[in-house]
Design an enzyme around this catalytic site. Structure first.
Site, mmCIF file in Angstrom:
data_model
loop_
_atom_site.group_PDB
_atom_site.id
_atom_site.type_symbol
_atom_site.label_atom_id
_atom_site.label_comp_id
_atom_site.label_asym_id
_atom_site.label_seq_id
_atom_site.Cartn_x
_atom_site.Cartn_y
_atom_site.Cartn_z
ATOM 1 N N LYS A 7 0.670 -1.167 -0.004
ATOM 2 C CA LYS A 7 -0.050 0.063 0.016
ATOM 3 C C LYS A 7 1.011 1.101 0.043
ATOM 4 O O LYS A 7 1.802 1.246 0.674
ATOM 5 C CB LYS A 7 -0.956 -0.160 1.136
ATOM 6 N N SER A 54 -9.711 1.445 2.827
ATOM 7 C CA SER A 54 -8.835 2.434 2.171
ATOM 8 C C SER A 54 -7.781 1.514 1.301
ATOM 9 O O SER A 54 -7.116 2.166 0.410
ATOM 10 C CB SER A 54 -8.276 3.424 2.718
ATOM 11 N N SER A 62 -9.978 -0.928 6.902
ATOM 12 C CA SER A 62 -9.287 -0.559 5.592
ATOM 13 C C SER A 62 -8.678 -1.917 4.878
ATOM 14 O O SER A 62 -8.385 -1.757 3.847
ATOM 15 C CB SER A 62 -8.330 0.590 5.770
#
Length: 431
Positions: free
Chosen positions: A55, A130, A154
């Protein structure tokens, strides 16, 4: 050959229209693959040759660490986060940096400066967020596994929407050093994988104490356990707030635990209505504090001038709540509510080894569909209690509704990660 596998993934990434990645350096990863093939010392490591996506809010040296924001569009990582060092030491290769909601502020994958990520399992719908790119990269088979961060769901939210496995370890199990934090008292790094066995392997690889993160803990290696005599709790309020179609799929999943020999226990959690206001009030304040370093002087641009609408909303609300006259009215009350919520949640584990239920209360909406902030925040109602209480929680696929995946959430008490991971593995085998 590892280089062949890397080349195959790079070709897939190049052809993919999912928009899962922000930064991929083909030359760099192919060179690292060649070096890895010659490194005999790593050949017996559990992640040897595994190709991992990371990420874009976790530092990897030489890659763009943008947090999917214009604010950090030109920021290149100067060091590896602790989790990345651990991945490399176990024989893994980093294939690139994944797309995400800007500064991890979102539940849809649509707030990225680099454009929305698509859901490989349902291309017209959001992948969740996210950690949208990490989940989508795994679901689209653009890597072997991925790393994400989970502040209020997330990792688990996109894992559920994309039909993969996600695991949020107990707070402190994995070092946060090198993570661009959203809310430091909630944030935790964890795996997104194609199956639960891989989630266990990847969690073992990245966990452990780190002098650079005072919240980190040392834990024994997580092993698979027999769960056949476990008491499995089902919280009435978690089911009540969930769409009926999702609830029906989850009830089928609960039957699987019954068939495995587990005893199903009915539970109640009276603080469900406090989950979102408590989480977001604390999140706003901690996020406002975390973003003060993005002042445009040392690196990047001044965040308030460069960021998107949702990030700016959170900063302004956080600034407002942080002011002395409002701190007692909102923030301190939220901290008190958090204490009550945690006490109540931990009490549930006196009656059950695990808690199972839905991950999200509704199906992912269609890409581009306009939702109000409150409608968007509602996706998190079942995942934020895990972060508020510092417990562990994983998601495994549990059916689908007209082809859109449904994820079953399995929660465990603090540092009972082994139980949750074992239950995820057994559920997958028996579903």
């Amino acid at each position: 050959m590892i280089t062949d596998r890397v080349s195959d993934y790079l070709e897939k990434i190049e052809k993919s229209d999912v928009n899962a990645f922000i930064d991929v350096n083909s030359e760099k990863v192919l060179k690292e693959a060649e070096e890895l093939e010659k490194n005999d010392a790593l050949k017996n490591k559990p992640l040897y040759g595994k190709i991992v996506a990371v990420k874009s809010n976790i530092n990897v040296k030489g890659y763009k660490i943008s947090c999917a924001s214009k604010t950090l569009d030109n920021y290149i990582g100067t060091y590896d986060a602790t989790v990345v060092k651990k991945l490399r030491s176990q024989g893994a290769l980093i294939v690139g940096m994944t797309n995400m909601d800007e500064f991890a502020s979102g539940s849809s994958g649509e707030t990225s400066y680099f454009g929305p990520t698509k859901n490989p399992a349902a291309m017209d719908r959001i992948p969740g967020g996210s950690s949208s790119g990490s989940a989508a990269a795994v679901a689209a088979d653009l890597c072997d596994m991925a790393i994400g961060s989970d502040t209020g769901g997330s990792i688990r939210n996109p894992a559920s929407h994309c039909g993969i496995v996600g695991f949020k370890p107990s707070y402190g199990v994995v070092s946060r050093q090198g993570l661009c934090d959203l809310a430091m008292s909630f944030d935790q790094i964890g795996p997104l994988t194609k199956n639960a066995e891989d989630a266990l392997v990847l969690t073992n690889a990245i966990k452990g104490i780190d002098r650079s993160d005072s919240t980190s803990l040392e834990t024994p290696k997580f092993e698979k356990k027999d769960i056949s005599n476990y008491k499995v709790g089902v919280v009435k309020e978690f089911m009540d707030v969930t769409d009926e179609k999702i609830r029906n799929e989850i009830e089928k999943g609960i039957e699987v635990f019954k068939d495995m020999g587990c005893k199903i226990v009915d539970l109640s959690y009276k603080y469900i209505d406090l989950a979102l206001p408590t989480y977001y009030l604390i999140n706003y304040v901690e996020f406002f504090s975390a973003t003060r370093k993005y002042d445009g002087r040392r690196y990047g641009e001044f965040i308030e001038e460069a960021c998107g609408e949702e990030v700016l909303r959170r900063i302004l609300i956080g600034k407002h709540i942080s002011e002395q006259e409002f701190s007692g009215k909102y923030y301190k009350k939220a901290l008190q509510a958090r204490k009550s919520m945690k006490k109540e949640m931990l009490g549930l584990f006196n009656s059950a080894d695990l808690i199972v239920g839905p991950t999200v209360p509704k199906l992912p909406h269609k890409l581009g569909e306009n939702l109000s902030p409150m409608e968007m925040y509602a996706y998190d109602v079942l995942t934020v209690p895990t972060n508020i209480c510092g417990i562990c929680s994983g998601v495994v696929r549990c059916g689908n509704i007209s082809g859109v995946p449904v994820g079953l959430q399995i929660q465990g008490a603090p540092l009972e990660d082994e139980k949750v991971l074992s239950a995820m593995i057994e559920f997958e085998k028996n579903y």
